[in-house]
Design a protein around this motif. Structure first.
Motif, PDB file in Angstrom:
ATOM      1  N   VAL A 309      91.728 162.770 138.693  1.00 37.55           N
ATOM      2  CA  VAL A 309      92.949 162.671 139.460  1.00 37.55           C
ATOM      3  C   VAL A 309      93.482 161.450 139.027  1.00 37.55           C
ATOM      4  N   HIS A 310      93.096 160.327 139.000  1.00 43.41           N
ATOM      5  CA  HIS A 310      93.620 158.976 138.609  1.00 43.41           C
ATOM      6  C   HIS A 310      94.087 159.078 137.267  1.00 43.41           C
ATOM      7  N   ILE A 311      93.530 159.621 136.455  1.00 43.80           N
ATOM      8  CA  ILE A 311      93.908 159.567 134.989  1.00 43.80           C
ATOM      9  C   ILE A 311      95.383 160.543 135.035  1.00 43.80           C
ATOM     10  N   ALA A 312      95.147 161.699 135.646  1.00 37.62           N
ATOM     11  CA  ALA A 312      96.383 162.612 135.385  1.00 37.62           C
ATOM     12  C   ALA A 312      97.696 161.814 136.182  1.00 37.62           C
ATOM     13  N   LYS A 313      97.282 161.128 137.062  1.00 32.56           N
ATOM     14  CA  LYS A 313      98.512 160.224 137.931  1.00 32.56           C
ATOM     15  C   LYS A 313      99.146 159.497 136.943  1.00 32.56           C
ATOM     16  N   ILE A 314      98.502 158.680 136.097  1.00 27.29           N
ATOM     17  CA  ILE A 314      98.644 157.747 135.183  1.00 27.29           C
ATOM     18  C   ILE A 314      99.640 158.454 134.163  1.00 27.29           C
ATOM     19  N   TRP A 315      99.072 159.528 133.570  1.00 29.11           N
ATOM     20  CA  TRP A 315      99.840 160.168 132.537  1.00 29.11           C
ATOM     21  C   TRP A 315     101.069 160.748 132.848  1.00 29.11           C
ATOM     22  N   ALA A 316     101.050 161.528 134.123  1.00 26.71           N
ATOM     23  CA  ALA A 316     102.246 161.989 134.552  1.00 26.71           C
ATOM     24  C   ALA A 316     103.184 161.066 134.817  1.00 26.71           C
ATOM     25  N   GLY A 317     102.961 159.881 135.352  1.00 24.80           N
ATOM     26  CA  GLY A 317     104.072 158.832 135.536  1.00 24.80           C
ATOM     27  C   GLY A 317     104.457 158.438 134.123  1.00 24.80           C
ATOM     28  N   ASP A 318     103.624 157.855 133.291  1.00 25.57           N
ATOM     29  CA  ASP A 318     104.111 157.422 132.068  1.00 25.57           C
ATOM     30  C   ASP A 318     104.751 158.399 131.424  1.00 25.57           C
ATOM     31  N   VAL A 319     104.197 159.584 131.183  1.00 22.63           N
ATOM     32  CA  VAL A 319     104.989 160.788 130.365  1.00 22.63           C
ATOM     33  C   VAL A 319     106.484 160.962 130.821  1.00 22.63           C
ATOM     34  N   GLY A 320     106.422 161.078 132.203  1.00 23.17           N
ATOM     35  CA  GLY A 320     107.790 161.679 132.855  1.00 23.17           C
ATOM     36  C   GLY A 320     108.889 160.419 132.344  1.00 23.17           C
ATOM     37  N   HIS A 321     108.248 159.146 132.460  1.00 20.02           N
ATOM     38  CA  HIS A 321     108.969 158.148 132.199  1.00 20.02           C
ATOM     39  C   HIS A 321     109.649 158.064 130.738  1.00 20.02           C
ATOM     40  N   ARG A 322     108.665 158.082 130.135  1.00 20.68           N
ATOM     41  CA  ARG A 322     108.928 157.929 128.493  1.00 20.68           C
ATOM     42  C   ARG A 322     109.871 159.333 128.178  1.00 20.68           C
ATOM     43  N   VAL A 323     109.315 160.528 128.548  1.00 21.07           N
ATOM     44  CA  VAL A 323     110.137 161.697 128.146  1.00 21.07           C
ATOM     45  C   VAL A 323     111.616 161.694 128.406  1.00 21.07           C
ATOM     46  N   SER A 324     111.684 161.179 129.853  1.00 23.16           N
ATOM     47  CA  SER A 324     113.328 161.221 130.326  1.00 23.16           C
ATOM     48  C   SER A 324     113.917 160.085 129.574  1.00 23.16           C
ATOM     49  N   LEU A 356     104.375 159.646 142.743  1.00 22.30           N
ATOM     50  CA  LEU A 356     102.982 159.491 142.404  1.00 22.30           C
ATOM     51  C   LEU A 356     102.348 157.972 142.383  1.00 22.30           C
ATOM     52  N   GLY A 357     103.249 157.112 142.330  1.00 23.05           N
ATOM     53  CA  GLY A 357     103.105 155.890 142.433  1.00 23.05           C
ATOM     54  C   GLY A 357     103.158 155.018 140.949  1.00 23.05           C
ATOM     55  N   SER A 358     103.149 153.808 141.026  1.00 27.51           N
ATOM     56  CA  SER A 358     103.016 152.997 139.943  1.00 27.51           C
ATOM     57  C   SER A 358     102.190 153.418 138.965  1.00 27.51           C
ATOM     58  N   SER A 359     102.096 153.643 137.868  1.00 27.37           N
ATOM     59  CA  SER A 359     101.170 153.763 136.663  1.00 27.37           C
ATOM     60  C   SER A 359     100.243 152.294 136.593  1.00 27.37           C
ATOM     61  N   ALA A 360     100.851 151.609 136.708  1.00 31.05           N
ATOM     62  CA  ALA A 360     100.156 150.086 136.805  1.00 31.05           C
ATOM     63  C   ALA A 360      98.972 150.069 138.003  1.00 31.05           C
ATOM     64  N   LYS A 361      99.754 150.315 139.100  1.00 28.36           N
ATOM     65  CA  LYS A 361      98.757 150.271 140.177  1.00 28.36           C
ATOM     66  C   LYS A 361      97.714 151.146 140.186  1.00 28.36           C
ATOM     67  N   ASN A 362      98.158 152.532 139.706  1.00 29.11           N
ATOM     68  CA  ASN A 362      97.088 153.591 139.326  1.00 29.11           C
ATOM     69  C   ASN A 362      96.052 153.218 138.457  1.00 29.11           C
ATOM     70  N   LEU A 363      96.424 152.506 137.172  1.00 28.88           N
ATOM     71  CA  LEU A 363      95.545 152.212 136.070  1.00 28.88           C
ATOM     72  C   LEU A 363      94.643 151.023 136.727  1.00 28.88           C
ATOM     73  N   ALA A 364      95.223 150.022 137.669  1.00 25.77           N
ATOM     74  CA  ALA A 364      94.421 149.103 138.062  1.00 25.77           C
ATOM     75  C   ALA A 364      93.149 149.592 139.033  1.00 25.77           C
ATOM     76  N   SER A 365      93.614 150.602 139.899  1.00 28.82           N
ATOM     77  CA  SER A 365      92.675 151.223 140.670  1.00 28.82           C
ATOM     78  C   SER A 365      91.630 152.096 139.994  1.00 28.82           C
ATOM     79  N   LEU A 366      91.931 152.786 138.782  1.00 24.71           N
ATOM     80  CA  LEU A 366      91.032 153.188 137.862  1.00 24.71           C
ATOM     81  C   LEU A 366      90.016 152.075 137.515  1.00 24.71           C
TER      82      LEU A 366
END
Length: 378
Positions: A309-324, A356-366
């Motif tokens: 779940v942590h990994i999916a959140k990180i990817w969802a945040g980053d991918v949505g950001h980059r793709v948009s 989903l929250g900041s990817s940096a925060k989610n990455l730090a949590s993981l």
């Protein structure tokens, strides 16, 4: 080993794509812009109910199809692809699934047949002001009064609260966390409309000594936190599935545009920089797909999925950001033209990223979990 979809999963995906694709278009979505109308297509809701898609994970004895979480995730991915004006995540995942999993026989029979038929709308209040962890409510408290509970406090960003028959929420008690099904029309409940960039109807929920009858208590303080953790993981991954559908559509929309747009008499898709940017989007979307499906699969199988779940959140945040950003860049000025549909996808991609929250925060949590030996260790 076959890692593909089962026949029933392909059928669900194709049916959802057909119904949503046939009934959602830029013209139909325009009627909800700037809050001109509630962003809720009742006719489409009825069509999904008629097709059985609102009862995908509802047991057959409650009028559903008896499938699982994976099938719901495929439906929500298609909703993201069309950005359909429907409360699918809050209704099906955040509220109906916990009732199916943890509710009493009476609660299941009272709510779930109506969920399957579309006659009952459920929602969930998962955030408080300055507190986004529904497993640890702070501002919303409850005290016991006999077998009933008396609630006071505040929740925020509650989707479709004004249409909901019940709103699932967690409350802090002296000896733990309880989970209740709130009637938004009950005495002591007030709803204040909020405005968000996606135009989805959301409300601030205020509770002043609201009485919850015993039959609307989903979980007591002894196991309420576990129930909220269970539904939070599934809600989070459902948002990732929605992000996947929206990202995939934005990427494909951009590929189609660059294959038709000419500059200096040449298709811009032939420019190396454009090709590289579009290829990066494709790789991003496929990585999000892989990580989302991995989390969905483990949750569907009842397995521990905290890390996934942590990994999916990180990817969802980053991918949505980059793709948009890439989609807007490759579309040029067309991307921000409100007569062109891309802006709605970019708005939803950004909204999901923030939810989903900041990817940096989610990455730090993981990273903390890895450092503590709680992830990827045998």
């Amino acid at each position: 080993m076959d890692f593909g979809f089962s026949e029933q999963q392909r059928d669900v995906q194709n049916l959802a794509r057909q119904i949503l694709g046939d009934n959602v278009c830029p013209e139909s979505l325009a009627q909800y812009d700037a809050y001109k109308a509630d962003r809720f297509d009742r006719e489409l809701w009825a069509k999904l109910a008629e097709a059985g898609l609102l009862g995908l994970a509802i047991a057959e004895e409650q009028g559903g199809m008896g499938f699982g979480y994976f099938e719901i995730a495929l439906l929500i991915e298609e909703a993201g692809r069309s950005i359909a004006p429907l409360p699918l995540i809050s209704h099906l995942v955040s509220a109906a699934l916990p009732i199916q999993q943890f509710g009493s026989a009476e609660q299941k029979q009272r709510y779930l047949p109506g969920v399957s038929s579309g006659e009952i709308i459920l929602s969930a209040a998962l955030a408080e002001p300055y507190n986004e962890d529904p497993t640890q409510p702070i501002l919303t408290t409850a005290t016991a009064d006999g077998e009933s509970l008396v609630l006071s406090g505040d929740k925020t960003a509650v989707p479709f609260a004004h249409l909901a028959d019940r709103i699932l929420l967690s409350v802090k008690m002296a000896d733990g966390v309880a989970v209740v099904l709130l009637d938004p029309k009950a005495a002591g409940v007030s709803l204040t409309p909020m405005q968000v960039t996606t135009y989805e109807p959301q409300f601030a929920l205020s509770l002043d000594k609201v009485r919850i009858a015993p039959e609307d208590i989903l979980a007591g303080p002894e196991n309420g936190r576990a129930v909220m953790q269970w539904l939070t993981e599934r809600t989070t991954v459902a948002l990732c599935a929605h992000q996947l559908g929206a990202s995939d559509k934005a990427m494909r929309m951009t590929a189609s545009y660059t294959a038709e747009r000419k500059q200096f008499g040449v298709l811009i898709s032939t420019f190396q920089a454009v090709g590289h940017r579009a290829a990066n989007c494709f790789i991003d979307v496929e990585c999000l797909r892989l990580n989302t499906y991995q989390a969905v699969s483990r949750l569907d199988g009842g397995l521990d999925a905290v890390n996934e779940v942590h990994i999916a959140k990180i990817w969802a945040g980053d991918v949505g950001h980059r793709v948009s950003y890439a989609a807007q860049h490759l579309h040029g000025g067309t991307g921000i033209d409100r007569d062109y549909p891309l802006w709605r996808y970019c708005t939803w991609l950004r909204y999901n990223e923030m939810t989903l929250g900041s990817s940096a925060k989610n990455l730090a949590s993981l990273g903390k979990r890895i450092a503590a030996g709680e992830a990827f260790c045998r």
